[in-house]
Enzyme design. Structure first.
Site, PDB file in Angstrom:
ATOM      1  CE1 TYR A  52      31.803  10.240 -18.377  1.00 22.23           C
ATOM      2  CE2 TYR A  52      31.004  12.051 -17.034  1.00 22.23           C
ATOM      3  CZ  TYR A  52      30.817  11.141 -18.064  1.00 22.23           C
ATOM      4  OH  TYR A  52      29.643  11.151 -18.768  1.00 22.23           O
TER       5      TYR A  52
HETATM    6  N1  LIG Z   1      26.231   9.176 -20.637  1.00 24.06           N
HETATM    7  C1  LIG Z   1      27.211   9.216 -21.511  1.00 24.06           C
HETATM    8  O1  LIG Z   1      27.606   8.199 -22.111  1.00 24.06           O
HETATM    9  C2  LIG Z   1      27.863  10.544 -21.796  1.00 24.06           C
HETATM   10  C3  LIG Z   1      28.727  10.694 -22.897  1.00 24.06           C
HETATM   11  C4  LIG Z   1      29.299  11.948 -23.127  1.00 24.06           C
HETATM   12  C5  LIG Z   1      28.999  13.016 -22.286  1.00 24.06           C
HETATM   13  N2  LIG Z   1      28.156  12.834 -21.216  1.00 24.06           N
HETATM   14  C6  LIG Z   1      27.806  13.950 -20.291  1.00 24.06           C
HETATM   15  O2  LIG Z   1      27.376  15.075 -21.028  1.00 24.06           O
HETATM   16  C7  LIG Z   1      28.207  16.200 -20.725  1.00 24.06           C
HETATM   17  C8  LIG Z   1      28.367  17.053 -21.937  1.00 24.06           C
HETATM   18  O3  LIG Z   1      28.955  16.267 -22.968  1.00 24.06           O
HETATM   19  P1  LIG Z   1      29.883  16.889 -24.074  1.00 24.06           P
HETATM   20  O4  LIG Z   1      31.054  17.518 -23.445  1.00 24.06           O
HETATM   21  O5  LIG Z   1      30.091  15.834 -25.106  1.00 24.06           O
HETATM   22  O6  LIG Z   1      28.900  18.006 -24.615  1.00 24.06           O
HETATM   23  P2  LIG Z   1      28.691  19.279 -25.408  1.00 24.06           P
HETATM   24  O7  LIG Z   1      28.025  20.204 -24.475  1.00 24.06           O
HETATM   25  O8  LIG Z   1      28.011  18.887 -26.658  1.00 24.06           O
HETATM   26  O9  LIG Z   1      30.156  19.842 -25.784  1.00 24.06           O
HETATM   27  C9  LIG Z   1      30.904  20.631 -24.903  1.00 24.06           C
HETATM   28  C10 LIG Z   1      32.073  21.222 -25.666  1.00 24.06           C
HETATM   29  O10 LIG Z   1      31.633  22.200 -26.558  1.00 24.06           O
HETATM   30  C11 LIG Z   1      32.640  23.183 -26.694  1.00 24.06           C
HETATM   31  N3  LIG Z   1      32.075  24.459 -26.268  1.00 24.06           N
HETATM   32  C12 LIG Z   1      31.069  24.672 -25.380  1.00 24.06           C
HETATM   33  N4  LIG Z   1      30.818  25.974 -25.275  1.00 24.06           N
HETATM   34  C13 LIG Z   1      31.651  26.599 -26.113  1.00 24.06           C
HETATM   35  C14 LIG Z   1      31.856  27.944 -26.463  1.00 24.06           C
HETATM   36  N5  LIG Z   1      31.146  28.927 -25.909  1.00 24.06           N
HETATM   37  N6  LIG Z   1      32.805  28.220 -27.370  1.00 24.06           N
HETATM   38  C15 LIG Z   1      33.525  27.240 -27.935  1.00 24.06           C
HETATM   39  N7  LIG Z   1      33.380  25.934 -27.640  1.00 24.06           N
HETATM   40  C16 LIG Z   1      32.452  25.639 -26.750  1.00 24.06           C
HETATM   41  C17 LIG Z   1      33.812  22.753 -25.825  1.00 24.06           C
HETATM   42  O11 LIG Z   1      34.654  21.937 -26.661  1.00 24.06           O
HETATM   43  P3  LIG Z   1      36.229  21.652 -26.409  1.00 24.06           P
HETATM   44  O12 LIG Z   1      36.307  20.830 -25.170  1.00 24.06           O
HETATM   45  O13 LIG Z   1      36.662  20.920 -27.631  1.00 24.06           O
HETATM   46  O14 LIG Z   1      36.863  22.995 -26.266  1.00 24.06           O
HETATM   47  C18 LIG Z   1      33.084  21.942 -24.792  1.00 24.06           C
HETATM   48  O15 LIG Z   1      33.929  21.078 -24.112  1.00 24.06           O
HETATM   49  C19 LIG Z   1      29.496  15.600 -20.185  1.00 24.06           C
HETATM   50  O16 LIG Z   1      30.213  16.503 -19.374  1.00 24.06           O
HETATM   51  C20 LIG Z   1      28.977  14.422 -19.422  1.00 24.06           C
HETATM   52  O17 LIG Z   1      28.510  14.828 -18.165  1.00 24.06           O
HETATM   53  C21 LIG Z   1      27.596  11.629 -20.975  1.00 24.06           C
END
Ligand SMILES: NC(=O)c1ccc[n+]([C@@H]2O[C@H](COP(=O)([O-])OP(=O)(O)OC[C@H]3O[C@@H](n4cnc5c(N)ncnc54)[C@H](OP(=O)(O)O)[C@@H]3O)[C@@H](O)[C@H]2O)c1
Length: 228
Positions: A52
């Site tokens: 990351y």
């Molecule tokens: N193993 C893998 O291959 C893999 C892949 C992806 C992620 N991950 C892990 O999973 C974690 C979460 O992934 P993700 O970031 O894709 O997940 P997510 O939880 O589905 O999305 C998070 C995003 O949702 C938006 N958000 C959250 N709360 C909000 C609110 N109250 N109001 C408005 N927007 C809101 C923001 O978007 P914006 O950023 O657009 O503002 C935030 O960055 C990562 O940090 C990582 O640790 C792992």
């Protein structure tokens, strides 16, 4: 109920926090604020990865932890841009532990399936790291169900097991319900899903016209940006 516990015996919290935006859209100050808000809300599980933001996520999380990890579960992942050979895994884990400033990584994941390296070498190395106390639980991410079972069979021979699985799972990406969740239930593997909010799609922010990763990040635009 998950078997995963902190070093001092607290069960892993139902919610986890992904630190993938640390060092990208989150600077040190907002990362610290989010971390503290999580801990205050009872969240003890933090997830990052070697890859990351060129290491900045692990490094920023390490700065916040300041060596503290006995009452937390810190998960990180092996590099996703090279084979999971013994040498690559050992070098990467050392680097991750240095960046995070912790002696033992609680959950160490393979970030993706690697078809080139025999499972015996990959999981044998993880088992060795476990017996040396450098990692506590073994995880896999982005593995298909057959790959999980094949890896589990190799683990059982060397007296270890897969403890955690990190698949993509949310209301618009439910493929894991077909094979992966059943295999994890059967094998007593904890499921720590990623993108639970569909990268922001499921917060409803886009219906009210807000901007975010669905416009800014190609991967997320492809996964979640379809008009439907
Ligand atoms: N193993 C893998 O291959 C893999 C892949 C992806 C992620 N991950 C892990 O999973 C974690 C979460 O992934 P993700 O970031 O894709 O997940 P997510 O939880 O589905 O999305 C998070 C995003 O949702 C938006 N958000 C959250 N709360 C909000 C609110 N109250 N109001 C408005 N927007 C809101 C923001 O978007 P914006 O950023 O657009 O503002 C935030 O960055 C990562 O940090 C990582 O640790 C792992």
């Amino acid at each position: 109920m998950s078997r995963i516990q902190t070093k001092n015996g607290t069960p892993i919290s139902r919610l986890g926090f992904g630190a993938m935006q640390f060092g990208r859209t989150a600077d040190a100050r907002s990362a610290q604020e989010m971390f503290e808000a999580c801990v205050a809300a009872g969240i003890n599980h933090f997830d990052t990865a070697y890859s990351y933001n060129g290491g900045a996520s692990e490094h920023m999380l390490g700065q916040i932890l300041m060596g503290r990890s006995d009452d937390l579960i810190i998960g990180t992942k092996a590099p996703n841009d090279r084979p999971a050979t013994a040498d690559n895994l050992r070098a990467a884990l050392d680097e991750s532990r240095k960046r995070l400033g912790i002696g033992a990584v609680d959950i160490y994941y393979l970030h993706r399936f690697d078809a080139e390296t025999p499972f015996e070498e990959t999981f044998g190395t993880l088992a060795e790291m476990q017996s040396q106390g450098a990692i506590r639980y073994i995880g896999v991410s982005n593995f298909a169900a057959w790959q999980i079972m094949k890896a589990q069979a190799v683990c059982k021979v060397i007296d270890t097991q897969i403890d955690a699985c990190q698949p993509m799972y949310n209301l618009v990406k439910r493929q894991v319900e077909v094979e992966i969740l059943p295999v994890c239930a059967d094998q007593d593997i904890s499921v720590c899903p990623f993108s639970p909010l569909g990268g922001g799609l499921l917060t409803g922010k886009y219906t009210s016209g807000a901007e975010g990763r669905l416009q800014e990040d190609k991967v997320y635009a492809t996964r979640y940006g379809q008009p439907w």
